[in-house]
Design an enzyme around this catalytic site. Structure first.
Site, PDB file in Angstrom:
ATOM      1  N   ASP A  58      -1.515  -3.259   3.206  1.00  0.00           N
ATOM      2  CA  ASP A  58      -1.625  -1.795   3.104  1.00  0.00           C
ATOM      3  C   ASP A  58      -2.943  -1.411   2.432  1.00  0.00           C
ATOM      4  OD1 ASP A  58       0.757  -1.328   4.347  1.00  0.00           O
ATOM      5  OD2 ASP A  58       1.887  -0.809   2.533  1.00  0.00           O
ATOM      6  N   GLU A  93      -2.229  -4.853  10.105  1.00  0.00           N
ATOM      7  CA  GLU A  93      -2.066  -6.194  10.692  1.00  0.00           C
ATOM      8  C   GLU A  93      -3.335  -7.026  10.509  1.00  0.00           C
ATOM      9  OE1 GLU A  93       0.758  -7.347  11.692  1.00  0.00           O
ATOM     10  OE2 GLU A  93       1.766  -5.428  11.479  1.00  0.00           O
TER      11      GLU A  93
HETATM   12 ZN   LIG Z   1       2.867  -6.202   7.242  1.00  0.00          ZN
END
Ligand SMILES: [Zn+2]
Length: 405
Positions: free
Chosen positions: A353, A272
């Protein structure tokens, strides 16, 4: 024009049905090698049954919806609604509000049995549902109330701008809705979420220390970490980021805290933070404001064209009828925009990621993604065409491949 509208609706229905069908053909595919530890054979069976049940149910409800919409159009439903609204008042703004009120509440009532069945029969059968009937209906009432205030307010002002500024009205509506979008982004968690959920600051302890240590390491100022009682509706877990500047906050579902190890939660959080650091939030906001402006500009070119009102079978051209006609005629273009936005969103997921991998670790993110997929019985083998059209996140297998790289 009338036939164009019917053709657009039927075409969209067919495309969706074909995509669902293609996707469904892949149920029962062998589990990809890197995902073999997600499900044991029995759970895999359960996930397949869940997919198939949702597929059949989705088919039924979309069939119901297209038949109803086409019947409503063909039988002069909009003309009839327009007459009812006009019998109540001679004021154009009041007529618009009644017209949209009837259409929205009417279609919501018709779709309620479907969402009721989805929640209390399908989700419940697979152990996801935690909602009660009382909660389900109070949610609905609150949703209506919010829509009446917000939607009603925007429609009223938009028409008022239209009556006052003529063809330039779109600029004012653009400004208004942009202000609402910004306001909502900043205060959504403070003003709207509390109507539906309870949020409590994450309590002191090892999880909070780990999160704070990570945030300090990457230079991310994070004062607000909240836990939301998602478990009162569903066992499915989630985490999200909202706001910006001083108002930014991270919200963790209580179900996420229950399902994941602390390391895994920090990894989810790192993902996030990645969205924030890579400026995805600002990008999405800017893009939606620009798309909105473009759409409103096109709307301003058509709103005065009586053919657009007549296209939905309304004999007396009006702001509200033109709005609905335009909404349908424009939907292939808005479909294209959402395709592009989904494409970018999937790119952003890889970037977030990667950020989590580089600033924290890949392994806990991989295991957390696997756990989340397992606990929501998600589809491990979606059809590429379906992914291309509908997925805002890349399929699990691709995210894991990217993380292991
Ligand atoms: Zn995401």
């Amino acid at each position: 024009m009338f036939y164009t509208i019917i053709a657009i609706l039927v075409f969209q229905f067919l495309v969706e049905t074909v995509l669902d069908y293609l996707n469904a053909k892949h149920y029962g595919d062998p589990i990809p090698q890197d995902l073999e530890d997600v499900f044991d054979p029995e759970e895999y069976q359960k996930s397949q049954t869940y997919q198939k049940t949702n597929y059949r149910f989705g088919l039924l409800s979309s069939l119901f919806s297209i038949v109803l919409t086409v019947a409503f159009l063909t039988l002069g439903g909009f003309e009839w609604t327009d007459q009812i609204a006009r019998n109540f008042s001679g004021n154009e703004i009041v007529v618009t509000l009644i017209f949209f009120g009837i259409i929205t509440v009417g279609s919501d009532i018709l779709s309620t049995p479907f969402s009721y069945y989805q929640t209390f029969f399908i989700e419940a059968r697979f152990g996801f549902n935690k909602s009660t009937k009382k909660l389900f209906f109070t949610d609905k009432l609150k949703g209506w109330l919010m829509m009446a205030i917000l939607g009603g307010g925007v429609i009223t002002l938009a028409q008022w701008f239209y009556l006052w500024a003529g063809p330039n009205f779109w600029l004012y509506v653009w400004g208004l809705v942009t202000a609402i979008i910004l306001f909502m982004n900043l205060f959504y968690s403070k003003l709207i979420v509390p109507l539906f959920n309870k949020q409590t600051p994450l309590e002191q302890g090892s999880l909070k220390s780990k999160i704070e240590a990570y945030a300090a390491k990457v230079g991310f100022e994070l004062q607000h970490i909240f836990v939301i009682d998602g478990s009162k509706r569903s066992t499915k877990a989630n985490a999200y980021f909202s706001g910006f500047g001083q108002e930014k906050r991270v919200t963790l579902y209580d179900t996420l805290i229950k399902d994941l190890e602390e390391e895994e939660i920090v990894a989810v959080l790192a993902h996030e933070v990645g969205h924030y650091k890579r400026k995805h939030i600002i990008f999405n906001l800017t893009a939606s404001v620009l798309v909105l402006g473009f759409t409103l500009f096109i709307l301003s070119l058509f709103i005065n064209n009586p053919e657009v009102s007549k296209a939905i079978g309304v004999s007396q051209p009006s702001f509200h009828a033109a709005l609905i006609g335009f909404g349908i005629l424009y939907s292939p273009i808005s479909g294209l925009t959402s395709l592009v936005m989904n494409f970018l969103s999937r790119k952003f997921e890889y970037q977030a990621d990667d950020y989590a991998k580089n600033t924290f670790a890949a392994m806990p993110l991989i295991t957390s993604l696997k756990k989340l997929s397992k606990n929501s019985l998600s589809n491990l083998t979606p059809h590429p065409a379906y992914v291309f059209m509908h997925y805002s996140h890349p399929p699990l297998i691709q995210r894991i491949k990217n993380l292991m790289n």
